[in-house]
Write an enzyme that holds these catalytic residues in place. Structure first.
Site, PDB file in Angstrom:
ATOM      1  N   ASP A  17       0.851  -1.203   0.000  1.00  0.00           N
ATOM      2  CA  ASP A  17       0.000   0.000   0.000  1.00  0.00           C
ATOM      3  C   ASP A  17       0.882   1.247   0.000  1.00  0.00           C
ATOM      4  O   ASP A  17       1.687   1.452   0.921  1.00  0.00           O
ATOM      5  CB  ASP A  17      -0.905   0.017   1.249  1.00  0.00           C
ATOM      6  CG  ASP A  17      -2.064  -0.959   1.143  1.00  0.00           C
ATOM      7  OD1 ASP A  17      -2.147  -1.685   0.128  1.00  0.00           O
ATOM      8  OD2 ASP A  17      -2.885  -0.996   2.078  1.00  0.00           O
ATOM      9  N   GLY A  45      -6.695  -9.703   1.309  1.00  0.00           N
ATOM     10  CA  GLY A  45      -6.438 -11.053   1.815  1.00  0.00           C
ATOM     11  C   GLY A  45      -5.441 -11.035   2.961  1.00  0.00           C
ATOM     12  O   GLY A  45      -5.682 -11.608   4.031  1.00  0.00           O
ATOM     13  N   ASN A  47      -4.527  -8.516   4.846  1.00  0.00           N
ATOM     14  CA  ASN A  47      -5.072  -7.797   6.018  1.00  0.00           C
ATOM     15  C   ASN A  47      -6.005  -8.706   6.817  1.00  0.00           C
ATOM     16  O   ASN A  47      -6.007  -8.691   8.057  1.00  0.00           O
ATOM     17  CB  ASN A  47      -5.867  -6.564   5.575  1.00  0.00           C
ATOM     18  CG  ASN A  47      -5.029  -5.547   4.827  1.00  0.00           C
ATOM     19  OD1 ASN A  47      -3.809  -5.554   4.928  1.00  0.00           O
ATOM     20  ND2 ASN A  47      -5.679  -4.671   4.064  1.00  0.00           N
ATOM     21  N   ASN A 184     -20.470  -4.294   2.046  1.00  0.00           N
ATOM     22  CA  ASN A 184     -20.858  -2.976   2.544  1.00  0.00           C
ATOM     23  C   ASN A 184     -22.042  -2.483   1.691  1.00  0.00           C
ATOM     24  O   ASN A 184     -22.498  -3.187   0.781  1.00  0.00           O
ATOM     25  CB  ASN A 184     -19.669  -1.996   2.565  1.00  0.00           C
ATOM     26  CG  ASN A 184     -19.123  -1.696   1.175  1.00  0.00           C
ATOM     27  OD1 ASN A 184     -19.826  -1.832   0.173  1.00  0.00           O
ATOM     28  ND2 ASN A 184     -17.870  -1.287   1.107  1.00  0.00           N
ATOM     29  N   THR A 208     -22.349  -4.327   6.243  1.00  0.00           N
ATOM     30  CA  THR A 208     -21.608  -3.400   7.102  1.00  0.00           C
ATOM     31  C   THR A 208     -21.971  -1.975   6.699  1.00  0.00           C
ATOM     32  O   THR A 208     -21.991  -1.644   5.516  1.00  0.00           O
ATOM     33  CB  THR A 208     -20.084  -3.634   6.999  1.00  0.00           C
ATOM     34  OG1 THR A 208     -19.673  -3.418   5.646  1.00  0.00           O
ATOM     35  CG2 THR A 208     -19.709  -5.045   7.416  1.00  0.00           C
ATOM     36  N   THR A 237      -8.677   2.569   6.277  1.00  0.00           N
ATOM     37  CA  THR A 237      -8.134   1.528   5.393  1.00  0.00           C
ATOM     38  C   THR A 237      -7.930   0.244   6.194  1.00  0.00           C
ATOM     39  O   THR A 237      -7.269   0.254   7.228  1.00  0.00           O
ATOM     40  CB  THR A 237      -6.768   1.969   4.813  1.00  0.00           C
ATOM     41  OG1 THR A 237      -6.871   3.300   4.343  1.00  0.00           O
ATOM     42  CG2 THR A 237      -6.327   1.036   3.689  1.00  0.00           C
ATOM     43  N   ASP A 241     -11.460  -5.110   6.549  1.00  0.00           N
ATOM     44  CA  ASP A 241     -10.702  -6.369   6.517  1.00  0.00           C
ATOM     45  C   ASP A 241     -10.525  -6.923   7.930  1.00  0.00           C
ATOM     46  O   ASP A 241     -10.609  -8.135   8.145  1.00  0.00           O
ATOM     47  CB  ASP A 241      -9.333  -6.140   5.864  1.00  0.00           C
ATOM     48  CG  ASP A 241      -9.463  -5.714   4.415  1.00  0.00           C
ATOM     49  OD1 ASP A 241     -10.461  -6.092   3.771  1.00  0.00           O
ATOM     50  OD2 ASP A 241      -8.577  -4.988   3.936  1.00  0.00           O
ATOM     51  N   GLY A 276      -2.608   2.789   8.496  1.00  0.00           N
ATOM     52  CA  GLY A 276      -2.286   1.545   7.811  1.00  0.00           C
ATOM     53  C   GLY A 276      -3.411   0.535   7.980  1.00  0.00           C
ATOM     54  O   GLY A 276      -4.305   0.695   8.813  1.00  0.00           O
TER      55      GLY A 276
HETATM   56  O1  RIB Z   1      -9.256  -3.071   2.112  1.00  0.00           O
HETATM   57  C1  RIB Z   1      -8.077  -2.316   2.099  1.00  0.00           C
HETATM   58  C2  RIB Z   1      -7.101  -2.893   1.124  1.00  0.00           C
HETATM   59  O2  RIB Z   1      -7.646  -2.817  -0.180  1.00  0.00           O
HETATM   60  C3  RIB Z   1      -5.790  -2.170   1.049  1.00  0.00           C
HETATM   61  O3  RIB Z   1      -4.840  -2.684   1.956  1.00  0.00           O
HETATM   62  C4  RIB Z   1      -5.398  -2.317  -0.416  1.00  0.00           C
HETATM   63  O4  RIB Z   1      -4.232  -3.040  -0.618  1.00  0.00           O
HETATM   64  C5  RIB Z   1      -6.599  -2.946  -1.107  1.00  0.00           C
HETATM   65  O5  RIB Z   1      -6.427  -4.305  -1.320  1.00  0.00           O
END
Ligand code: RIB
Length: 294
Positions: A17, A45, A47, A184, A208, A237, A241, A276
């Site tokens: 990222d 994936g 994350n 979402n 969500t 971000t 996940d 992050g």
């Molecule tokens: O959901 C966030 C993610 O979406 C980020 O980390 C980015 O890499 C994208 O895959």
């Protein structure tokens, strides 16, 4: 499900990222100066696998990266979080890259160059999901591979969770092998809305809704609502996940779906309060602390 089955396997993307903090998105043709930036591990994936591990479940990540420095960073991130990495290194494609605009108020815009993620084969995906309690996937890798993994996992007795992000109509064709679908509001609309998902056979749909919380829709049953934890987001971000990873981890631990959703909301709230897409601040202890505030 056999007794030897445990933990979570996540089939999905791993990205580097490249984050820039900006007050607003740039206009076409404009160069905009951001405030700060950085390189972070990411990919839906990766994350989600990190979140599953950090919330207490044995976690495996199945993905493809390049033969480059970015892949080394992602591999280290997985190892530090205690995720078993089933990573294939592609000789022909670089590690996926996500350009993340981190906007004021915690929102973001993301553009992904899939790179090696696009090479995740049906074989990679199916081989990677054996002998786990829960399989979790998203749609940032080839959809045929996701479908095959979910089908194999369900036939094998695992619980399957699909986070249909980014949204694609192919998700509809996977519903017969999905136990829990997570979307979402935008993704739900792109897939035709809740009524269409249910008519197409969705068993359980988790919708969500950010600060408005989460709704669990199951045919013939009243909607079950889970309130969001009130927070001041720093960077959202990866919050979705973290939600999915923590949900899968809780299900793998035998937690009922309604209660698993509360833990998942807490995980999303913790990640949204840090920069992050992953953070070591996510742990069973930090979740318990937040749950205690209810
Ligand atoms: O959901 C966030 C993610 O979406 C980020 O980390 C980015 O890499 C994208 O895959």
């Amino acid at each position: 499900m056999s007794d030897s089955r445990s933990g979570v396997a996540v089939v999905g993307s791993a990205n580097l990222d490249l984050v820039v903090e900006v007050s607003r998105p740039p206009r076409i043709g404009e160069t905009l100066l951001g405030r700060a930036g950085g390189r972070f591990p990411g990919g839906k994936g990766l994350n989600q696998a990190v979140a599953a591990a950090r919330t207490g479940a044995p976690s495996r990540f199945v993905g493809v990266v390049g033969e480059d420095e970015a892949a080394d960073l992602l591999e280290r991130t997985l190892a530090e979080a205690g995720v078993v990495a089933v990573l294939r290194r592609s000789a022909v494609a670089p590690t996926g890259v996500a350009h993340v605009l981190a906007l004021e108020g915690g929102d973001n815009s993301i553009v992904v160059a899939a790179g090696a993620n696009g090479e995740l084969s049906v074989q990679d995906a199916v081989d990677g999901v054996a002998d786990v309690a829960v399989v979790l996937a998203q749609l940032e890798v080839p959809r045929a591979s996701v479908a095959a993994a979910l089908r194999a996992a369900r036939a094998d007795g695992a619980v399957t969770v699909l986070n249909a992000a980014p949204a694609h109509a192919a998700a509809i064709g996977m519903l017969d092998v999905v136990d829990v679908l997570v979307v979402n509001e935008t993704e739900c609309a792109e897939l035709g809305g809740m009524a269409r998902l249910q008519a197409a056979g969705a068993r359980a749909v988790v919708l969500t809704r950010g600060a408005a919380g989460v709704d669990l829709h199951r045919s013939g049953r009243p909607v079950h609502r889970v309130e969001a934890f009130p927070i001041d987001p720093v960077d959202t971000t990866g919050a979705g996940d973290a939600f999915c990873g923590a949900l899968a981890a809780a299900l793998a631990q035998g937690v009922p779906l309604e209660e698993a959703l509360v833990r998942a909301c807490a995980a999303g709230a913790i990640v949204a309060q840090h920069r992050g897409a992953t953070t070591p601040a996510l742990s069973p202890a930090s979740i318990a602390e937040l749950l205690a505030t209810r």
